[in-house]
Write an enzyme that holds these catalytic residues in place. Structure first.
Site, short mmCIF file in Angstrom:
data_model
loop_
_atom_site.label_atom_id
_atom_site.label_comp_id
_atom_site.label_asym_id
_atom_site.label_seq_id
_atom_site.Cartn_x
_atom_site.Cartn_y
_atom_site.Cartn_z
N SER A 117 40.98 33.54 46.62
CA SER A 117 40.70 32.61 45.52
C SER A 117 41.75 31.52 45.44
O SER A 117 42.92 31.75 45.79
CB SER A 117 40.72 33.39 44.21
OG SER A 117 40.72 32.54 43.10
N TYR A 141 44.91 38.31 37.95
CA TYR A 141 43.84 38.21 38.96
C TYR A 141 44.37 37.52 40.23
O TYR A 141 44.23 38.03 41.33
CB TYR A 141 42.65 37.44 38.37
CG TYR A 141 41.64 37.03 39.40
CD1 TYR A 141 40.85 37.99 40.03
CD2 TYR A 141 41.48 35.70 39.78
CE1 TYR A 141 39.93 37.62 41.00
CE2 TYR A 141 40.57 35.32 40.74
CZ TYR A 141 39.80 36.28 41.35
OH TYR A 141 38.89 35.93 42.32
N LYS A 145 44.92 39.00 44.17
CA LYS A 145 44.33 38.39 45.38
C LYS A 145 45.42 38.11 46.41
O LYS A 145 45.24 38.32 47.61
CB LYS A 145 43.60 37.10 45.01
CG LYS A 145 42.29 37.34 44.30
CD LYS A 145 41.22 37.73 45.29
CE LYS A 145 40.01 38.30 44.63
NZ LYS A 145 38.97 38.73 45.56
#
Ligand code: UFG
Length: 325
Positions: A117, A141, A145
């Site tokens: 991402s 988040y 990643k």
């Protein structure tokens, strides 16, 4: 190739399955269906309902389907939720992902395409974003990643695996044949919320912040069509033929669109207004994020076919309208 698509019943995964089939590969989906939908998997494609870290399910999938490569798209991907539940995000996106890769590598699968991402960059020093910019995620988040990318990098460095990590910007749109689209619940993303508001299926949209240092005061993002993302996965699979491949690539159109522009685009697609109100900023939203995807072009020969926000929003609109809810 026989490709295990972990998370293949999800939004991006189910589009990858379709593009793999179209390119003549044989996808096998492994998904626990906690967020994905069995009906998103095309008829005839094997669907193994299992936890991504279920070692026995992974081993038997590799054996039975003679798996050559794996796509990993089975992550939790709600930024706000990751702030509230960082431990759960770490467990799922890092610990379980590493356990899965351990099992697959031990079973002889050495080629991975990983769903990463633009959240790995956090607030970039400049836009457009290139892959050599600092990796300083600003939420759990994005950190998970980045950790998962690191796990692959270590395996590649040790000669155990090759990988391509695809750093998506804002995935959007639906399958051109209308067979699948974006279906999250709860939904947090701008385009489906705006469409839902226009259709009267969701409450009026709140625009998060109008005082950003952008041309119209609202945040700018790079909306990239989900079929273009899926095509990049298929191209990455071919790139993994080259031994030692260890790549992280941005996937975006390179065109920023503001929240106001997206609303206007939804209104044009639907021929009706998007009821909306203006609210404060959402915590953690960078003002502008858009990609320089020239490395993906050079390494994969990839460039997006959908470069026009109208076409991207139009495909999402048609899919939502075709559904009963
Ligand atoms: N927005 C609103 N109102 C809403 C929802 C969103 O104004 O109700 C705005 C946001 O503030 C943002 C833009 O619309 O400016 C896009 O928001 P999304 O929630 O659709 O997407 P994000 O840019 O926040 O998130 C995307 C991916 C994440 C990824 C993140 C990286 O969905 O997976 O980019 O920043 F982590």
């Amino acid at each position: 190739m026989n490709v295990l698509v972990v998370g293949g019943a999800g939004y991006i995964g189910s589009h990858c399955v379709r593009r793999l089939l179209a390119a003549g590969h044989r996808p096998v989906v492994l998904d626990d269906l906690s967020l994905g939908h069995a009906e998103s998997v095309p008829a005839g494609t094997p669907l193994i309902r299992a936890d991504m870290a279920d070692a026995e399910a992974l081993r038997s999938a590799v054996r039975e389907h003679r798996i050559d490569a794996a796509f990993h798209l089975a992550a939790l991907a709600d930024v706000g939720e990751s702030v509230r539940e960082p431990e759960r995000y770490r467990l799922h996106n890092v610990v379980k992902a590493a356990a899965m890769l351990d099992v697959l590598e031990a079973a002889g699968v050495r080629r991975f395409v990983f769903s990463s991402s633009c959240a790995v960059y956090g607030v970039p020093p400049r836009v457009p974003i290139t892959e050599d910019m600092p990796l300083m995620p600003v939420n759990p988040y994005g950190r998970t990643k980045l950790e998962a990318e690191r796990r692959l990098e270590i395996a590649a460095g040790a000669g155990r695996a090759s990988y391509v990590a695809l750093r998506y910007f804002n995935a959007a749109g639906a399958a051109s044949d209308g067979s699948t689209g974006e279906d999250h619940e709860p939904e947090t993303h701008l385009i489906p919320l705006a469409i839902g508001a226009a259709l009267g299926r969701r409450p009026p949209l709140t625009v998060f912040g109008t005082d950003y240092p952008t041309p119209d005061g609202t945040c700018q993002r790079d909306y990239v069509h989900v079929e273009d993302l899926a095509d990049a996965h298929v191209a990455a699979l071919t790139r993994l033929d080259r031994p030692g491949t260890a790549l992280a690539l941005n996937l975006g159109t390179g065109r920023p669109h503001s929240v106001r522009e997206v609303i206007a685009s939804v209104e044009r697609a639907g021929g009706r207004p998007v009821p909306h109100a203006f609210g404060p900023r959402r915590e953690g939203d960078p003002p502008a994020l858009y990609a320089d995807a020239s490395r993906a072009r050079a390494e994969l020969g990839w460039s997006p076919r959908f470069t026009d926000i109208e076409a991207i929003v139009g495909s999402a609109w048609r899919w939502h309208v075709s559904r009963s809810r």
